[in-house]
Scaffold this motif. Structure first.
Motif: not given
Length: 434
Positions: A63, A67-72, A74-75, A78, A102-103
């Motif tokens: 990615t 993975s933590g940055k992917v979650h960040e 996504k937020e 949004e 993921a996004l």
């Protein structure tokens, strides 16, 4: 790292989040590592609403970011109602798919943004063919996402791709179109070569440099050409050639070319080979640099990398440090000149230094030409015609039989052509080719 959020949509342009990975060996603007991709995104018509950076030893294989940055990310998408994410790296097909899954928004990479800009700015048939070829070569391994992620309409993400049988059909169609485009561009390049070769013996100078370095402004200042000048990346794609009249008499032909950029897609370099024909045939290159940019040295390296790729790194070149009027501190120029002591400082906007540039070009052109005696057969019409077009012929001497010796002054770049045709070239009594 978030930019101003808007509570309502003021226009229909796509809202983009920029993503960058800071690698140990990367060259970035310390004040804004995403400065260049930000400029590309805005040139492509996107509204940049946020950005995210991560320092890593290498990009994540799945990615790009962790993975933590992917979650960040996504937020952030949004919160900012983003339509797409722009990654300042080349993405593999799997990385693009993983990020989109993921996004929940479109994900495009640096190359796609550049291709989009080129497609928008392509005005001539030649430029359109070149851009289409680059797009298809880039998209061939990404066909599953081709008609969705390149769409400029919201809602493209989530549409299922075609089946395997349709994919194979699409691949054959795309491959066939690529071959067709290459054939057409080969004809265009052959025509370009003939057009350049058909010019008289007037020396030619070609402008090269990083995009937005001020090449078009410089061309206008030197020739009064009135070519388009815009403060945006890749404002023009097509080569323009104008007559440059010198103040002391005489003239050269001056050509502008498409701007280069860091990590310029190889497919674009290849497909724009015909456009770069002017540079390859020029007697002298003027490498124009935006001296006011804190990234000037990195941009010089990027342009040299492209010149190396197209075989022009060792071509006679003058480094022109432009935009001297915009330099915030004289130390910028001092540092650049310390590394490039034969460079010429100018301001195309104010005209300062253009007289020094003219003198340097005159001297360089004189150094790049040589006096020669060329011996061939009277019936060698191809070589004699070539000399008539490219050399300043002073005298012809005919000997017994079918031999002729041509006394002339010609550009050094002509020696390769003469060598290929097996003619005898002597300069200062020394034989160069037989």
């Amino acid at each position: 790292m978030t930019e101003l959020k808007s509570t309502e949509r003021k226009d229909l342009r796509e809202r983009a989040i920029l993503v960058g990975v800071l690698l140990p060996d990367g060259r970035y603007n310390p004040e804004d590592p995403l400065d260049e991709i930000r400029g590309l995104a805005k040139t492509a018509g996107l509204v940049v609403v946020g950005s995210l950076l991560q320092k890593r030893q290498q990009v994540d294989i799945a990615t790009v970011v962790g993975s933590g940055k992917v979650h960040e990310l996504k937020e952030l998408c949004e919160a900012q109602e983003a339509d797409l994410v722009v990654v300042d790296h080349d993405l593999s097909p799997s990385q693009g798919r993983n990020l989109e899954k993921a996004l929940g928004v479109k994900v495009i990479d640096r190359t796609e943004v550049i291709l989009d800009i080129f497609a928008t700015h392509a005005q001539t048939n030649e430029a359109r063919l070149q851009v289409e070829l680059a797009q298809l070569e880039y998209s061939l391994p990404r066909l599953k996402r081709l008609w969705t992620h390149l769409s400029r309409y919201k809602g493209g993400i989530g549409v299922r791709g075609p089946g395997e049988k349709q994919l194979e059909t699409d691949r054959r169609l795309v491959e066939g179109r690529i071959q067709d485009l290459k054939a057409k561009l080969q004809k265009i390049q052959a025509r370009k070569e003939r057009e350049v070769a058909a010019r008289d013996a007037v020396p030619t100078v070609s402008l090269v440099g990083y995009t937005n370095a001020g090449k078009s402004t410089l061309m206008n200042a030197l020739t009064g050409a009135g070519v388009l000048v815009e403060n945006k990346l890749f404002a023009t794609l097509d080569t323009r050639t104008r007559r440059w009249n010198f103040s002391g008499g005489g003239h050269f032909l001056l050509s502008d070319t498409v701007g280069f950029i860091r990590d310029l897609p190889h497919s674009l370099v290849a497909s724009f080979k015909a456009t770069l024909e002017e540079a390859s045939q020029a007697d002298l290159l003027l490498h124009v640099v935006d001296a006011s940019s804190p990234e000037a040295e990195a941009q010089i390296e990027a342009v040299n990398a492209v010149l190396d790729e197209i075989g022009l790194l060792d071509h006679p070149t003058i480094l022109v440090l432009n935009k001297a009027d915009q330099v915030p501190d004289r130390s910028y120029l001092d540092v650049l000149r310390a590394h490039h002591d034969e460079s010429i400082v100018v301001s195309a906007a104010t005209g300062d230094g253009l007289d020094r540039l003219e003198q340097a070009v005159r001297e360089a052109i004189n150094e790049s030409a040589l006096d020669a005696e060329i011996e061939t057969t009277v019936g060698n019409g191809r070589v004699l015609s070539y000399l008539a077009q490219h050399a300043l012929i002073r005298n012809r001497r005919y000997s017994d039989g079918d031999r002729v010796t041509v006394d002339c002054r010609l550009p050094r770049r002509c020696l390769g052509y003469l060598a290929e045709h097996g003619v005898d070239v002597r300069t200062n009594g020394q034989r160069l080719y037989a």
